[in-house]
Design a protein around this motif. Structure first.
Motif, short mmCIF file in Angstrom:
data_model
loop_
_atom_site.label_atom_id
_atom_site.label_comp_id
_atom_site.label_asym_id
_atom_site.label_seq_id
_atom_site.Cartn_x
_atom_site.Cartn_y
_atom_site.Cartn_z
N ARG A 1 0.85 -1.18 0.00
CA ARG A 1 0.00 0.00 0.00
C ARG A 1 0.89 1.23 0.00
NH1 ARG A 1 -4.56 0.25 4.32
NH2 ARG A 1 -3.37 -1.19 5.62
N ILE A 2 0.59 2.16 -0.90
CA ILE A 2 1.44 3.34 -1.08
C ILE A 2 0.58 4.60 -1.01
CG2 ILE A 2 3.04 4.52 -2.63
CD1 ILE A 2 3.60 1.82 -3.97
N ILE A 3 1.02 5.56 -0.22
CA ILE A 3 0.41 6.89 -0.20
C ILE A 3 1.39 7.85 -0.84
CG2 ILE A 3 -0.37 8.80 1.25
CD1 ILE A 3 -1.33 6.77 3.29
N ILE A 4 0.94 8.54 -1.90
CA ILE A 4 1.77 9.52 -2.61
C ILE A 4 1.12 10.89 -2.47
CG2 ILE A 4 2.78 10.18 -4.81
CD1 ILE A 4 2.64 7.32 -5.69
N GLN A 5 1.84 11.83 -1.91
CA GLN A 5 1.28 13.17 -1.72
C GLN A 5 1.18 13.95 -3.03
OE1 GLN A 5 4.20 14.25 1.35
NE2 GLN A 5 2.49 14.79 2.66
N ARG B 1 -2.90 5.42 -3.09
CA ARG B 1 -3.85 6.50 -2.79
C ARG B 1 -3.11 7.82 -2.63
NH1 ARG B 1 -8.72 4.44 1.28
NH2 ARG B 1 -9.43 2.71 -0.03
N ALA B 2 -3.87 8.91 -2.74
CA ALA B 2 -3.32 10.26 -2.59
C ALA B 2 -4.13 11.01 -1.53
CB ALA B 2 -3.37 11.01 -3.92
N PRO B 3 -3.49 11.71 -0.61
CA PRO B 3 -4.21 12.46 0.42
C PRO B 3 -5.02 13.60 -0.19
CG PRO B 3 -1.88 12.19 1.00
CD PRO B 3 -2.02 11.79 -0.44
N VAL B 4 -6.08 14.00 0.52
CA VAL B 4 -6.89 15.13 0.08
C VAL B 4 -6.98 16.20 1.17
CG1 VAL B 4 -8.27 13.77 -1.53
CG2 VAL B 4 -9.01 13.94 0.85
N GLU B 5 -6.70 15.85 2.41
CA GLU B 5 -6.76 16.82 3.50
C GLU B 5 -5.53 17.73 3.46
OE1 GLU B 5 -9.30 17.15 5.42
OE2 GLU B 5 -10.40 15.33 4.85
N THR B 6 -5.74 19.03 3.71
CA THR B 6 -4.65 20.00 3.64
C THR B 6 -3.51 19.63 4.57
OG1 THR B 6 -6.21 21.75 3.08
CG2 THR B 6 -4.06 22.43 3.91
N ALA B 7 -3.83 19.23 5.79
CA ALA B 7 -2.78 18.89 6.76
C ALA B 7 -1.95 17.70 6.28
CB ALA B 7 -3.41 18.57 8.12
N ASP B 8 -2.58 16.74 5.65
CA ASP B 8 -1.86 15.57 5.16
C ASP B 8 -0.99 15.93 3.95
OD1 ASP B 8 -3.09 14.05 7.12
OD2 ASP B 8 -4.76 13.50 5.81
N LEU B 9 -1.48 16.84 3.12
CA LEU B 9 -0.69 17.27 1.96
C LEU B 9 0.54 18.07 2.37
CD1 LEU B 9 -3.63 18.31 -0.39
CD2 LEU B 9 -2.06 16.40 -0.75
N GLN B 10 0.49 18.67 3.55
CA GLN B 10 1.62 19.48 4.03
C GLN B 10 2.56 18.69 4.92
OE1 GLN B 10 -0.40 22.79 5.90
NE2 GLN B 10 -0.78 23.83 3.95
N TYR B 11 2.27 17.43 5.15
CA TYR B 11 3.12 16.57 5.99
C TYR B 11 4.48 16.42 5.33
CZ TYR B 11 4.28 12.42 8.83
OH TYR B 11 4.84 11.51 9.69
N LEU B 12 5.56 16.69 6.06
CA LEU B 12 6.89 16.75 5.47
C LEU B 12 7.65 15.43 5.51
CD1 LEU B 12 8.12 20.18 6.89
CD2 LEU B 12 7.18 19.70 4.63
N SER B 13 7.26 14.54 6.39
CA SER B 13 8.05 13.33 6.61
C SER B 13 7.66 12.22 5.64
CB SER B 13 7.86 12.85 8.06
OG SER B 13 8.20 13.87 8.97
N GLN C 1 2.97 3.03 16.05
CA GLN C 1 2.63 4.44 16.00
C GLN C 1 2.52 4.93 14.55
OE1 GLN C 1 5.78 7.12 17.17
NE2 GLN C 1 4.32 8.55 18.11
N LEU C 2 3.47 4.56 13.71
CA LEU C 2 3.45 4.98 12.32
C LEU C 2 2.35 4.27 11.53
CD1 LEU C 2 7.29 5.16 11.62
CD2 LEU C 2 5.71 7.08 11.79
N ARG C 3 2.08 3.01 11.90
CA ARG C 3 1.01 2.29 11.21
C ARG C 3 -0.34 2.96 11.46
NH1 ARG C 3 -0.15 -3.44 10.48
NH2 ARG C 3 2.06 -3.85 10.80
N ARG D 1 -4.80 6.17 9.29
CA ARG D 1 -5.65 7.36 9.38
C ARG D 1 -5.66 8.11 8.06
NH1 ARG D 1 -5.32 12.48 9.45
NH2 ARG D 1 -3.04 12.47 9.35
N VAL D 2 -4.48 8.33 7.49
CA VAL D 2 -4.41 9.06 6.22
C VAL D 2 -5.03 8.22 5.09
CG1 VAL D 2 -2.86 10.15 4.55
CG2 VAL D 2 -2.35 10.28 6.99
N TRP D 3 -4.77 6.93 5.12
CA TRP D 3 -5.30 6.04 4.07
C TRP D 3 -6.81 6.11 4.00
CZ3 TRP D 3 -2.97 3.18 0.29
CH2 TRP D 3 -3.74 2.20 -0.35
N GLN D 4 -7.46 6.11 5.14
CA GLN D 4 -8.92 6.09 5.18
C GLN D 4 -9.55 7.35 4.60
OE1 GLN D 4 -10.81 3.48 5.81
NE2 GLN D 4 -8.94 2.31 6.14
#
Length: 319
Positions: free
Chosen positions: A221-225, A251-263, A296-298, A303-306
């Motif tokens: 599973r991959i999340i790409i900003q 999947r790609a995030p849609v929430e502003t906070a998730d799009l600004q996540y730097l890590s 913790q990271l999982r 959360r972001v995936w959902q």
């Protein structure tokens, strides 16, 4: 018109209600003149729903499975008929019934669609009857039960390993490769644009390919900003994901906070993790076995995936 590019996904009745109703209204209410109060019943909220979508994420077909194992509300938009959309929906509903442990499924088939169901092994039950002013036939399909896997006694956990610092691209690449090698069935990648210097390397792509091919029921599973940045380049990992669509979900995030996540981080299902505070730098830390940090990271990944969207930009072919 010969259209073949579409995909299927489970639908959440509350979230996808508008898309489900869109298809069913056009097919059943407008085309077949079925009353809306008959078409949209109280059973809807209890059923398992699936949606077929085109590559622009627009709904083109639906189907549902009731808790008792009744297939219904099979609908495909006119311009998508005879393109295997209905067959794909019925197959996924049958597979869902098997996974739920059902031994048989039923349906009330419109007489004009009876041959479609009979191709899948459904048999008639009883006499023709009228429903919503349309002749129907009760049908039934017996299901072959799934083989139950032999439960094995889990091995005791290995002792935790203190995190080690990462400072170079070479050490980061080696650590990710170790996480891929150690993984049993699941891998999780959170990245801004799937850095080519890491995920475009031949050894990385080959390791992920071997992981995917040796696993059944698992995957990556991959999340790409920033999927647009990846789409504009030839990326070997994306090409692999397009060939092994059942093993890679993006999947790609849609929430502003998730799009600004730097890590950025990588996790496996053996308590290993790699974390870089700044995604475009290689400094960070990792461990092949540190359960607390992995967990913790999982949780953050889930959360972001959902609340992320399917990354349809990279879909090559549908079912």
């Amino acid at each position: 018109m010969n259209i073949s590019n579409f995909y299927l996904e489970p639908a959440n009745f509350q979230v996808d209600l508008e898309d489900l109703h869109y298809v069913r209204k056009l097919v059943f209410v407008d085309e077949q003149q079925i009353a809306p109060e008959v078409e949209f019943d109280d059973l809807d909220s209890q059923c398992h729903h699936f949606l077929a979508r085109d590559l622009q994420n627009r709904p083109i077909g639906t189907g549902r499975l009731s808790p008792e194992g009744k297939v219904g509300r099979m609908a495909v938009l006119p311009e998508w008929r005879h393109q295997h959309v209905g067959e794909s929906l019925l197959r996924v509903l049958i597979e869902k019934a098997r996974n739920l442990g059902l031994t048989a499924i039923t349906a009330s088939a419109q007489i004009t669609a009876l041959g479609f169901y009979e191709k899948f092994g459904f048999s008639k039950e009883g006499e023709v009857f009228m429903e919503a002013g349309i002749p129907h036939q009760a049908i039934k399909l017996m299901l072959q039960p799934l083989e139950k896997p032999v439960r094995q006694t889990p091995k005791p956990r290995d002792p935790s390993v203190h995190a080690a610092r990462l400072e170079t691209i070479e050490s980061t690449l080696a650590a990710i490769l170790q996480l891929v090698t150690d993984a049993r069935r699941e891998l999780y990648i959170y990245s801004r644009d799937l850095e080519y210097t890491l995920y475009g390397q031949n050894q990385m792509v080959d390791a992920l390919k071997q992981f995917a091919l040796r696993n059944r029921g698992g995957g990556v599973r991959i999340i790409i900003q920033d999927p647009a940045n990846v789409r504009n380049q030839q990326h070997p990992l994306i090409e692999l994901a397009q060939r092994l669509t059942s093993h890679f979900l993006i999947r790609a995030p849609v929430e502003t906070a998730d799009l600004q996540y730097l890590s950025t981080f990588v996790l496996n299902d053996c308590d290993g993790y790699l974390f870089r505070p700044i995604g475009n730098r290689y400094e960070g830390h990792w461990s092949p076995n540190l359960p607390a940090r992995n967990r913790q990271l999982r949780e953050e990944f889930e959360r972001v995936w959902q609340c992320s969207r399917p990354c349809t930009e990279f879909r090559a072919l549908g079912l």
